[in-house]
Design a protein around this motif. Structure first.
Motif, PDB file in Angstrom:
ATOM      1  N   SER A   1      -2.365  11.958   3.124  1.00 29.10           N
ATOM      2  CA  SER A   1      -3.738  12.133   3.609  1.00 29.10           C
ATOM      3  C   SER A   1      -4.755  11.297   2.818  1.00 29.10           C
ATOM      4  O   SER A   1      -5.870  11.081   3.280  1.00 29.10           O
ATOM      5  CB  SER A   1      -4.131  13.607   3.536  1.00 29.10           C
ATOM      6  OG  SER A   1      -4.056  14.059   2.193  1.00 29.10           O
ATOM      7  N   LYS A   2      -4.367  10.820   1.641  1.00 30.38           N
ATOM      8  CA  LYS A   2      -5.275  10.021   0.808  1.00 30.38           C
ATOM      9  C   LYS A   2      -5.450   8.636   1.419  1.00 30.38           C
ATOM     10  O   LYS A   2      -4.497   7.897   1.610  1.00 30.38           O
ATOM     11  CB  LYS A   2      -4.710   9.905  -0.610  1.00 30.38           C
ATOM     12  CG  LYS A   2      -5.569   9.124  -1.563  1.00 30.38           C
ATOM     13  CD  LYS A   2      -6.789   9.893  -1.957  1.00 30.38           C
ATOM     14  CE  LYS A   2      -7.540   9.158  -3.050  1.00 30.38           C
ATOM     15  NZ  LYS A   2      -8.788   9.779  -3.367  1.00 30.38           N
ATOM     16  N   LYS A   3      -6.678   8.295   1.742  1.00 30.59           N
ATOM     17  CA  LYS A   3      -6.985   6.994   2.342  1.00 30.59           C
ATOM     18  C   LYS A   3      -6.957   5.903   1.276  1.00 30.59           C
ATOM     19  O   LYS A   3      -7.443   6.098   0.162  1.00 30.59           O
ATOM     20  CB  LYS A   3      -8.370   7.009   2.987  1.00 30.59           C
ATOM     21  CG  LYS A   3      -8.505   7.961   4.136  1.00 30.59           C
ATOM     22  CD  LYS A   3      -8.000   7.332   5.388  1.00 30.59           C
ATOM     23  CE  LYS A   3      -8.295   8.252   6.558  1.00 30.59           C
ATOM     24  NZ  LYS A   3      -7.760   7.775   7.778  1.00 30.59           N
TER      25      LYS A   3
ATOM     26  N   ARG B   1       1.176   4.013  -2.993  1.00 33.36           N
ATOM     27  CA  ARG B   1       1.037   5.447  -2.708  1.00 33.36           C
ATOM     28  C   ARG B   1       2.210   6.220  -3.326  1.00 33.36           C
ATOM     29  O   ARG B   1       2.032   7.244  -3.972  1.00 33.36           O
ATOM     30  CB  ARG B   1       0.985   5.675  -1.205  1.00 33.36           C
ATOM     31  CG  ARG B   1       0.827   7.117  -0.797  1.00 33.36           C
ATOM     32  CD  ARG B   1       0.862   7.296   0.711  1.00 33.36           C
ATOM     33  NE  ARG B   1      -0.104   6.476   1.411  1.00 33.36           N
ATOM     34  CZ  ARG B   1      -1.397   6.748   1.515  1.00 33.36           C
ATOM     35  NH1 ARG B   1      -1.884   7.822   0.938  1.00 33.36           N
ATOM     36  NH2 ARG B   1      -2.197   5.954   2.177  1.00 33.36           N
TER      37      ARG B   1
ATOM     38  N   LYS C   1      -8.070   1.869   1.072  1.00 32.38           N
ATOM     39  CA  LYS C   1      -8.759   0.778   1.754  1.00 32.38           C
ATOM     40  C   LYS C   1      -8.435  -0.535   1.041  1.00 32.38           C
ATOM     41  O   LYS C   1      -8.345  -0.572  -0.181  1.00 32.38           O
ATOM     42  CB  LYS C   1     -10.263   1.033   1.717  1.00 32.38           C
ATOM     43  CG  LYS C   1     -11.083  -0.022   2.397  1.00 32.38           C
ATOM     44  CD  LYS C   1     -12.562   0.296   2.300  1.00 32.38           C
ATOM     45  CE  LYS C   1     -13.372  -0.856   2.843  1.00 32.38           C
ATOM     46  NZ  LYS C   1     -14.797  -0.670   2.662  1.00 32.38           N
TER      47      LYS C   1
ATOM     48  N   THR D   1       0.838  -1.201   0.000  1.00 33.90           N
ATOM     49  CA  THR D   1       0.000   0.000   0.000  1.00 33.90           C
ATOM     50  C   THR D   1       0.875   1.254   0.000  1.00 33.90           C
ATOM     51  O   THR D   1       0.618   2.204  -0.742  1.00 33.90           O
ATOM     52  CB  THR D   1      -0.948  -0.006   1.213  1.00 33.90           C
ATOM     53  OG1 THR D   1      -1.755  -1.182   1.153  1.00 33.90           O
ATOM     54  CG2 THR D   1      -1.851   1.206   1.220  1.00 33.90           C
TER      55      THR D   1
END
Length: 72
Positions: free
Chosen positions: A51-53, A43, A55, A39
């Motif tokens: 700050s970008k989530k 990113r 999931k 993850t």
């Protein structure tokens, strides 16, 4: 945006790859750790701000392979 994430249990650890992002692969001792690493790599690869989530959603298990979706 949704990207596929494939995690394979290799016995001594877990491999993870995002097939739609060439070269976006990682390895770790645990499933949780490899999800965290891949993850973070996704990113970085996509230049997303912290700050970008992101999931993770388990789509299916198939033998030693887990199919997840990364949802941005």
């Amino acid at each position: 945006m949704v990207l596929p994430l494939i995690i394979t249990n290799e016995g001594d650890g877990f491999n993870a790859e995002i097939p739609t992002l060439p070269g976006c692969e990682s390895w770790a001792h645990t499933e949780e750790e490899v999800i965290e690493k891949i993850t973070e790599l996704a990113r970085y690869y996509m230049k997303l701000p912290p700050s970008k989530k992101i999931k993770t959603d388990l789509k299916e298990r198939e033998g030693n392979t887990l199919h997840y979706r990364l949802i941005f």
